[in-house]
Design an enzyme around this catalytic site. Structure first.
Site, PDB file in Angstrom:
ATOM      1  N   ARG A 105      28.646  23.117 -32.532  1.00  0.00           N
ATOM      2  CA  ARG A 105      30.041  23.268 -32.929  1.00  0.00           C
ATOM      3  C   ARG A 105      30.584  24.645 -32.618  1.00  0.00           C
ATOM      4  NH1 ARG A 105      30.116  19.019 -37.105  1.00  0.00           N
ATOM      5  NH2 ARG A 105      32.182  18.888 -37.987  1.00  0.00           N
TER       6      ARG A 105
ATOM      7  N   ARG B 100      39.644  21.440 -41.584  1.00  0.00           N
ATOM      8  CA  ARG B 100      38.574  20.979 -40.676  1.00  0.00           C
ATOM      9  C   ARG B 100      39.108  20.862 -39.242  1.00  0.00           C
ATOM     10  NH1 ARG B 100      36.757  15.790 -43.778  1.00  0.00           N
ATOM     11  NH2 ARG B 100      35.557  15.388 -41.895  1.00  0.00           N
TER      12      ARG B 100
ATOM     13  N   ARG C  81      38.458   6.587 -45.136  1.00  0.00           N
ATOM     14  CA  ARG C  81      37.051   6.315 -44.803  1.00  0.00           C
ATOM     15  C   ARG C  81      36.157   6.193 -46.041  1.00  0.00           C
ATOM     16  NH1 ARG C  81      34.112  10.681 -41.220  1.00  0.00           N
ATOM     17  NH2 ARG C  81      34.952  12.056 -42.815  1.00  0.00           N
TER      18      ARG C  81
ATOM     19  N   LYS D 231      32.698  10.056 -34.067  1.00  0.00           N
ATOM     20  CA  LYS D 231      31.370  10.482 -33.603  1.00  0.00           C
ATOM     21  C   LYS D 231      30.281   9.685 -34.319  1.00  0.00           C
ATOM     22  CE  LYS D 231      31.996  14.806 -34.875  1.00  0.00           C
ATOM     23  NZ  LYS D 231      33.367  14.711 -35.451  1.00  0.00           N
TER      24      LYS D 231
ATOM     25  N   ARG E 270      33.476  10.896 -49.091  1.00  0.00           N
ATOM     26  CA  ARG E 270      33.031  12.275 -48.961  1.00  0.00           C
ATOM     27  C   ARG E 270      33.933  13.249 -49.699  1.00  0.00           C
ATOM     28  NH1 ARG E 270      31.641  13.068 -42.682  1.00  0.00           N
ATOM     29  NH2 ARG E 270      32.787  14.998 -43.056  1.00  0.00           N
TER      30      ARG E 270
END
Ligand code: AP5
Ligand code: MG
Length: 222
Positions: free
Chosen positions: A92, A176, A131, A17, A165
């Protein structure tokens, strides 16, 4: 708020996203509105909302609708949103989707398109655990899939500091994904019923996905 276009990117953690929102933002002159980024900024600034959100985010669960809707409502009042918005990570929950419809309806607007980014859960764990982002400009990278052209130097801004993160640990990624399937995936049907849904296969080459999404955005805002 009056904007020429309101686009939503729907998809699980790691679907791309943020990666695609940044590209579409540039191509179409729209503004990326990531509630995840806003919440991380609130945590870093130590605001009341940030203090309430931190433990929930670290556990991989969703922050309360009330906090997130308040943050988004305030952000939508800022001048730059007049260029049009790409919502990345909002709504969400059904409560958030209905709140967004209400905010837009106050100005006679509605969502132009919600793009569901379809991916495999297993691949998401790999994407997320590799990431990292540039600390200066937020450009996203990945240990295996997308390294800067010059090692240790951001392609976008030349920065040399990068960060990872707190919720990108393997054990949190599972929570998640669960939150996504339980609370967010029902929004695919919500937007489908309203005739606002497009679906994109978001596995494979990042540029090829951008090309497909660019066509979708062009037809949604034309
Ligand atoms: P948020 O920040 O929104 O995180 P998320 O939804 O979990 O999604 P990610 O940011 O992890 O993934 P992404 O889809 O942006 O993928 P990316 O482009 O980075 O939310 C974080 C937390 O905040 C939530 O858990 C919740 O607690 C809270 N929150 C936020 N919004 C909320 C809301 N509305 N309500 C309640 N709580 C909320 O890509 C991932 C990696 O893969 C990158 O390294 C990238 O380079 C790579 N990649 C991208 N595309 C590809 C591809 N095609 N092939 C290979 N690699 C790729
Ligand atoms: Mg993101």
């Amino acid at each position: 708020m009056t904007t020429p276009a309101v686009l939503i990117l729907l998809g699980p953690p790691g679907a791309g996203k943020g990666t695609q929102a940044r590209r579409l933002e540039e191509k179409f002159g729209l503004v990326q509105l990531s509630t995840g980024d806003m919440l991380r900024a609130a945590v870093a600034a130590g605001t009341d909302a940030g203090k309430a959100a931190k433990a929930v985010m670290d556990a991989g669960e969703l922050v309360s609708d009330e906090i997130v809707i308040n943050i988004l409502r305030d952000r939508l009042k800022e001048d730059d949103v007049a260029k049009g918005a790409i919502l990345d990570g909002f709504p969400r929950t059904t409560v958030q989707a209905e709140a967004l419809d209400g905010l837009l309806a106050e100005n006679g607007q509605s969502v132009n398109a919600a793009i569901a980014m379809e991916v495999d859960d297993a691949a998401m764990v790999e994407r997320i655990s590799g990431r990292y982002t540039c600390a200066g400009c937020g450009e996203g990278y990945h240990d295996s899939f997308k390294q800067p052209a010059a090692e240790g130097v951001c392609d976008n801004c030349g920065g040399t500091e990068f960060k990872r993160r707190a919720d990108d640990k393997a054990e949190t990624v599972g929570a998640r994904l669960e939150a996504y399937h339980a609370q967010t995936a029902p929004l695919i049907a919500y937007y489908d019923e309203k005739g606002q849904l497009s679906r994109v296969d978001a596995m494979g080459d990042i540029d090829a996905i951008t090309a497909k999404m660019t066509e979708m955005v062009e037809s949604a805002i034309s």
